[in-house]
Scaffold this motif. Structure first.
Motif, PDB file in Angstrom:
ATOM      1  N   ALA A 121     -22.680  39.953  30.776  1.00 47.54           N
ATOM      2  CA  ALA A 121     -22.330  41.355  30.574  1.00 47.54           C
ATOM      3  C   ALA A 121     -23.475  42.122  29.934  1.00 47.54           C
ATOM      4  O   ALA A 121     -24.129  41.629  29.008  1.00 47.54           O
ATOM      5  N   ALA A 122     -23.694  43.367  30.419  1.00 47.61           N
ATOM      6  CA  ALA A 122     -24.795  44.186  29.913  1.00 47.61           C
ATOM      7  C   ALA A 122     -24.390  45.633  29.661  1.00 47.61           C
ATOM      8  O   ALA A 122     -24.897  46.256  28.727  1.00 47.61           O
ATOM      9  N   VAL A 123     -23.514  46.193  30.492  1.00 52.23           N
ATOM     10  CA  VAL A 123     -23.173  47.611  30.406  1.00 52.23           C
ATOM     11  C   VAL A 123     -21.672  47.778  30.609  1.00 52.23           C
ATOM     12  O   VAL A 123     -21.076  47.163  31.509  1.00 52.23           O
ATOM     13  N   LEU A 124     -21.073  48.635  29.791  1.00 54.60           N
ATOM     14  CA  LEU A 124     -19.651  48.952  29.909  1.00 54.60           C
ATOM     15  C   LEU A 124     -19.537  50.469  30.077  1.00 54.60           C
ATOM     16  O   LEU A 124     -19.765  51.220  29.140  1.00 54.60           O
ATOM     17  N   ILE A 125     -19.198  50.899  31.299  1.00 56.29           N
ATOM     18  CA  ILE A 125     -19.135  52.325  31.607  1.00 56.29           C
ATOM     19  C   ILE A 125     -17.686  52.699  31.881  1.00 56.29           C
ATOM     20  O   ILE A 125     -17.048  52.131  32.773  1.00 56.29           O
ATOM     21  N   TYR A 126     -17.193  53.654  31.124  1.00 53.91           N
ATOM     22  CA  TYR A 126     -15.800  54.066  31.287  1.00 53.91           C
ATOM     23  C   TYR A 126     -15.682  55.081  32.417  1.00 53.91           C
ATOM     24  O   TYR A 126     -16.460  56.019  32.529  1.00 53.91           O
ATOM     25  N   THR A 127     -14.691  54.833  33.262  1.00 56.30           N
ATOM     26  CA  THR A 127     -14.485  55.661  34.435  1.00 56.30           C
ATOM     27  C   THR A 127     -13.076  56.214  34.436  1.00 56.30           C
ATOM     28  O   THR A 127     -12.133  55.551  33.961  1.00 56.30           O
ATOM     29  N   LYS A 182     -10.695  53.422  32.205  1.00 59.59           N
ATOM     30  CA  LYS A 182     -10.970  51.989  32.300  1.00 59.59           C
ATOM     31  C   LYS A 182     -12.466  51.754  32.141  1.00 59.59           C
ATOM     32  O   LYS A 182     -13.286  52.527  32.629  1.00 59.59           O
ATOM     33  N   GLY A 183     -12.808  50.650  31.493  1.00 61.01           N
ATOM     34  CA  GLY A 183     -14.208  50.292  31.324  1.00 61.01           C
ATOM     35  C   GLY A 183     -14.655  49.360  32.433  1.00 61.01           C
ATOM     36  O   GLY A 183     -14.147  48.244  32.559  1.00 61.01           O
ATOM     37  N   ALA A 184     -15.617  49.809  33.246  1.00 59.88           N
ATOM     38  CA  ALA A 184     -16.194  48.958  34.292  1.00 59.88           C
ATOM     39  C   ALA A 184     -17.327  48.153  33.669  1.00 59.88           C
ATOM     40  O   ALA A 184     -18.325  48.714  33.198  1.00 59.88           O
ATOM     41  N   LEU A 185     -17.152  46.844  33.633  1.00 58.05           N
ATOM     42  CA  LEU A 185     -18.120  45.952  32.992  1.00 58.05           C
ATOM     43  C   LEU A 185     -19.110  45.437  34.031  1.00 58.05           C
ATOM     44  O   LEU A 185     -18.711  44.884  35.059  1.00 58.05           O
ATOM     45  N   HIS A 186     -20.402  45.633  33.753  1.00 56.85           N
ATOM     46  CA  HIS A 186     -21.451  45.224  34.682  1.00 56.85           C
ATOM     47  C   HIS A 186     -22.356  44.182  34.051  1.00 56.85           C
ATOM     48  O   HIS A 186     -22.572  44.172  32.828  1.00 56.85           O
ATOM     49  N   TYR A 240     -23.840  57.652  48.295  1.00 58.39           N
ATOM     50  CA  TYR A 240     -22.434  57.449  47.985  1.00 58.39           C
ATOM     51  C   TYR A 240     -22.259  56.166  47.187  1.00 58.39           C
ATOM     52  O   TYR A 240     -22.925  55.156  47.433  1.00 58.39           O
ATOM     53  N   GLY A 241     -21.333  56.218  46.232  1.00 60.26           N
ATOM     54  CA  GLY A 241     -20.976  55.050  45.450  1.00 60.26           C
ATOM     55  C   GLY A 241     -20.027  55.471  44.352  1.00 60.26           C
ATOM     56  O   GLY A 241     -19.549  56.609  44.322  1.00 60.26           O
ATOM     57  N   GLN A 242     -19.740  54.574  43.454  1.00 58.87           N
ATOM     58  CA  GLN A 242     -18.887  54.885  42.313  1.00 58.87           C
ATOM     59  C   GLN A 242     -19.266  53.965  41.165  1.00 58.87           C
ATOM     60  O   GLN A 242     -20.074  53.046  41.330  1.00 58.87           O
ATOM     61  N   THR A 243     -18.678  54.212  40.002  1.00 63.58           N
ATOM     62  CA  THR A 243     -19.045  53.453  38.821  1.00 63.58           C
ATOM     63  C   THR A 243     -18.865  51.958  39.030  1.00 63.58           C
ATOM     64  O   THR A 243     -19.665  51.147  38.563  1.00 63.58           O
ATOM     65  N   GLU A 244     -17.836  51.574  39.752  1.00 61.16           N
ATOM     66  CA  GLU A 244     -17.541  50.146  39.949  1.00 61.16           C
ATOM     67  C   GLU A 244     -18.536  49.461  40.884  1.00 61.16           C
ATOM     68  O   GLU A 244     -18.740  48.248  40.802  1.00 61.16           O
ATOM     69  N   GLY A 288     -20.010  40.618  46.842  1.00 60.45           N
ATOM     70  CA  GLY A 288     -21.346  40.032  46.927  1.00 60.45           C
ATOM     71  C   GLY A 288     -22.462  41.009  46.699  1.00 60.45           C
ATOM     72  O   GLY A 288     -23.631  40.615  46.639  1.00 60.45           O
ATOM     73  N   ALA A 289     -22.142  42.317  46.562  1.00 61.09           N
ATOM     74  CA  ALA A 289     -23.167  43.319  46.299  1.00 61.09           C
ATOM     75  C   ALA A 289     -23.605  43.241  44.840  1.00 61.09           C
ATOM     76  O   ALA A 289     -22.790  43.079  43.942  1.00 61.09           O
ATOM     77  N   ALA A 290     -24.908  43.399  44.611  1.00 65.65           N
ATOM     78  CA  ALA A 290     -25.436  43.195  43.263  1.00 65.65           C
ATOM     79  C   ALA A 290     -25.004  44.277  42.281  1.00 65.65           C
ATOM     80  O   ALA A 290     -24.977  44.037  41.071  1.00 65.65           O
ATOM     81  N   SER A 291     -24.681  45.479  42.765  1.00 66.84           N
ATOM     82  CA  SER A 291     -24.267  46.533  41.830  1.00 66.84           C
ATOM     83  C   SER A 291     -22.764  46.550  41.597  1.00 66.84           C
ATOM     84  O   SER A 291     -22.260  47.447  40.913  1.00 66.84           O
ATOM     85  N   MET A 292     -22.041  45.577  42.123  1.00 66.14           N
ATOM     86  CA  MET A 292     -20.586  45.537  41.945  1.00 66.14           C
ATOM     87  C   MET A 292     -20.243  45.048  40.541  1.00 66.14           C
ATOM     88  O   MET A 292     -20.846  44.113  40.017  1.00 66.14           O
ATOM     89  N   MET A 293     -19.253  45.677  39.943  1.00 65.57           N
ATOM     90  CA  MET A 293     -18.868  45.329  38.570  1.00 65.57           C
ATOM     91  C   MET A 293     -18.364  43.896  38.471  1.00 65.57           C
ATOM     92  O   MET A 293     -17.897  43.295  39.449  1.00 65.57           O
ATOM     93  N   LEU A 294     -18.442  43.369  37.263  1.00 63.02           N
ATOM     94  CA  LEU A 294     -17.837  42.067  36.978  1.00 63.02           C
ATOM     95  C   LEU A 294     -16.319  42.188  36.945  1.00 63.02           C
ATOM     96  O   LEU A 294     -15.605  41.246  37.282  1.00 63.02           O
ATOM     97  N   GLY A 295     -15.834  43.349  36.538  1.00 62.43           N
ATOM     98  CA  GLY A 295     -14.401  43.600  36.450  1.00 62.43           C
ATOM     99  C   GLY A 295     -14.144  44.690  35.425  1.00 62.43           C
ATOM    100  O   GLY A 295     -15.058  45.159  34.745  1.00 62.43           O
ATOM    101  N   TYR A 296     -12.888  45.111  35.316  1.00 64.01           N
ATOM    102  CA  TYR A 296     -12.520  46.079  34.291  1.00 64.01           C
ATOM    103  C   TYR A 296     -12.346  45.360  32.956  1.00 64.01           C
ATOM    104  O   TYR A 296     -11.747  44.287  32.889  1.00 64.01           O
ATOM    105  N   TRP A 297     -12.859  45.973  31.903  1.00 68.36           N
ATOM    106  CA  TRP A 297     -12.820  45.392  30.565  1.00 68.36           C
ATOM    107  C   TRP A 297     -11.373  45.162  30.118  1.00 68.36           C
ATOM    108  O   TRP A 297     -10.588  46.106  30.027  1.00 68.36           O
ATOM    109  N   ASN A 298     -11.038  43.885  29.881  1.00 70.90           N
ATOM    110  CA  ASN A 298      -9.728  43.496  29.366  1.00 70.90           C
ATOM    111  C   ASN A 298      -8.564  43.977  30.250  1.00 70.90           C
ATOM    112  O   ASN A 298      -7.452  44.180  29.750  1.00 70.90           O
ATOM    113  N   ARG A 299      -8.808  44.161  31.536  1.00 73.75           N
ATOM    114  CA  ARG A 299      -7.745  44.606  32.450  1.00 73.75           C
ATOM    115  C   ARG A 299      -7.764  43.777  33.730  1.00 73.75           C
ATOM    116  O   ARG A 299      -8.150  44.272  34.798  1.00 73.75           O
TER     117      ARG A 299
END
Length: 536
Positions: A184-190, A198-202, A329-333, A384-395
């Motif tokens: 984990a490196a970055v937590l961006i709330y969306t 929700k916090g998108a954890l990257h 085009y893209g999104q935080t996740e 499999g995309a490298a910019s895809m989030m690890l998941g939502y923080w604690n969700r």
């Protein structure tokens, strides 16, 4: 976990990932190269500081022009990292960053990543409620800020403000932690339509995943003389990972310019004084330039994302800039997944662009199967995309709901025809205004704390300039009369507690809201009402 394999077309001497070649060659031959050990602090700072310490990293135009080299940026980050370590910050700890565009904002993220900790980008526009919600959910206890934010942060329970300029920071080197791409490196709330943000954890692969899209959206960013700027806040993923961090990783100077208000005059001054050649303009900024009839010569590339521009805006861009605006085009996740690129392929009317190398985009049905031809469906991105989030923080439940089989759902509807992606509309009710994604539920919760409000429904009303504006339909408590004065008070209530960009620009008072039998506001009826108002 992504596996490492050879990259196609790496440019000699540049930290980029793509080279000029036909689109099909780039796309079909591309493979992610993700090493076992990866830390973004090295990518954006230390690697360049080792081989070219005097190279300019950031050009700050706030006040007297000041240039920060990669060597100086590393010294700032190392000193801050050593101080944070002394405060007990270590691997996995969350640390907020609440600063405007400046070198210390960049150094703060680098310092946090060096420790293996997790940075949380925070808007300077956020007020107490918005900050408390995010920092409380993340469990952060330190926020790196500027002096003007200290008083506000002191009101957030359990959080201490750290202003680097006001601390006697230690001197010394701090090597980046031995992190991997999935750490984990970055937590961006969306923003979402229900509940709190929700916090998108990257992970540390996040930057690697952004580079191909950033490069092609700027017609192969990293050419001699390139210099990058955006008026977008560096707390937004579009400012932080579409501009600042990719620019630093590619060795492209990034201009920092804090504009209290975006105006064509201020924009022209930044472009001139910064020697800017590459710009990411949010759509609202482009509309403001167009409304003023501004021509902006001398740029090499203009990219835009967040909302579709449309043929008229693209035609104006060719006249105003002498080039084609590249939409992405893209999104935080999962960001920078599709893009136009004027040097690779001709734009298609109504389409955002084509899939960025390394990303597989699909338009799928409810069963997760790709639809045929020009049929509309859910826009989705293959795992499999490298910019895809690890998941939502604690969700974990929300994370699971984000996927349909091997596809990550964007929440958008679209059409994929001959490889070109056309955006149709949002599935959910998130409001897109001036490039910001705004959660109606958060504004409703805030308005419900006002003593005059019984219930409220918030939606986005169509707006030619901002795409949408926030509109609140309010039912008042018995005995309270809706007046213009009360409407202004409700607007001020949201401004003071959430953020200046998400207050309701229009407030209407109703006797009752349209509700389902389970007590949920029927937003489509409010949207229809607002659309009728906009059309009349």
């Amino acid at each position: 976990m992504l596996t490492a394999s050879a990259l196609t077309g790496r440019r000699e001497g540049v930290a980029g990932m793509l080279t000029r070649a036909p689109y099909d060659t780039l796309y079909q031959g591309f493979r992610w190269q993700v090493p076992e050990r990866l830390n973004m602090a090295a990518q954006v700072c230390d690697d360049w500081a080792e081989k070219d310490p005097e190279r300019v990293a950031i050009i700050d135009l706030t006040g007297k022009r000041q240039e920060t080299s990669y060597g100086a940026l590393r010294e700032m980050a190392d000193a801050l990292a050593l101080h944070l370590e002394a405060q007990g910050i270590g691997r996995g700890d969350r640390v907020g960053v609440l600063r405007s565009q400046d070198a210390w904002c960049a150094a703060a993220h680098v310092a946090i990543w060096k420790l293996g900790a997790v940075s949380i980008p925070l808007f300077k526009l956020f007020q107490l409620d918005a900050l408390s919600t995010r920092l409380g959910d993340a469990g952060a206890r330190i926020v790196i800020s500027d002096a003007e934010a200290v008083d506000l942060l002191q009101q957030v329970p359990g959080v201490a403000a750290l202003v680097p300029e006001e601390v006697d920071l230690p001197k010394g080197r701090m090597a980046p932690a031995a992190t991997g791409p999935e750490d984990a490196a970055v937590l961006i709330y969306t923003s979402g339509t229900t509940g709190s943000p929700k916090g998108a954890l990257h992970g540390h692969r996040m930057l690697l995943g952004h580079l191909p899209g950033v490069e092609i959206s700027h017609d192969f960013l990293g050419q001699p003389g390139d210099c990058l700027w955006t008026p977008a806040d560096w707390a937004w993923i579009g400012g932080l990972f579409d501009v600042l961090m990719p620019g630093l990783a590619l060795g492209v100077p990034v201009v920092a310019a804090r504009l209290p208000k975006f105006t064509p005059e201020a924009c022209a001054r930044v472009l001139r004084d910064g020697g800017v050649r590459n710009v990411f303009f949010p759509p609202t900024a482009l509309r403001m330039l167009k409304a003023e009839g501004c021509a902006v010569p001398g740029l090499r590339s203009v990219a835009s994302g967040g909302e579709p521009l449309g043929a008229e805006m693209l035609d104006w861009g060719r006249r105003a800039f002498g080039l084609t605006i590249n939409e992405f085009y893209g999104q935080t996740e999962c960001n920078m997944v599709a893009s136009s690129c004027g040097t690779l392929f001709a734009p298609r009317a109504g389409a955002i662009g084509r899939a960025v190398p390394g990303f597989e985009i699909g338009v799928i049905d409810a069963q997760g199967q790709e639809v045929a031809g020009a049929e509309e469906g859910d826009i989705a991105i293959r795992r499999g995309a490298a910019s895809m989030m690890l998941g939502y923080w604690n969700r974990p439940e929300a994370t699971a709901e984000k996927f349909r089989g091997d596809w990550m759902l964007t929440g958008d509807r679209g059409v994929l025809e001959d490889g070109y992606l056309r955006f149709v509309g949002r599935e959910d009710d998130v409001i897109t205004s001036a490039g910001y994604r705004i959660a109606p539920a958060e504004i409703e919760d805030c308005l419900l704390t006002h003593e005059a409000v019984a219930t409220v429904g918030v939606i986005g009303k169509p707006c030619a300039l901002r795409t949408q504006i926030v509109k609140a339909y309010v039912v008042l408590k018995p005995g309270v009369t809706g007046t213009e004065e009360l409407a202004r008070a409700l607007q001020a209530h949201v401004k003071a507690r959430l953020a200046g960009h998400c207050y309701p620009r229009e407030v209407a008072f109703l006797e009752a809201l349209p509700m389902t039998v389970t007590g949920k506001v029927i937003r489509r009826e409010l949207k229809a009402r607002a659309a009728g108002e906009a059309a009349s």
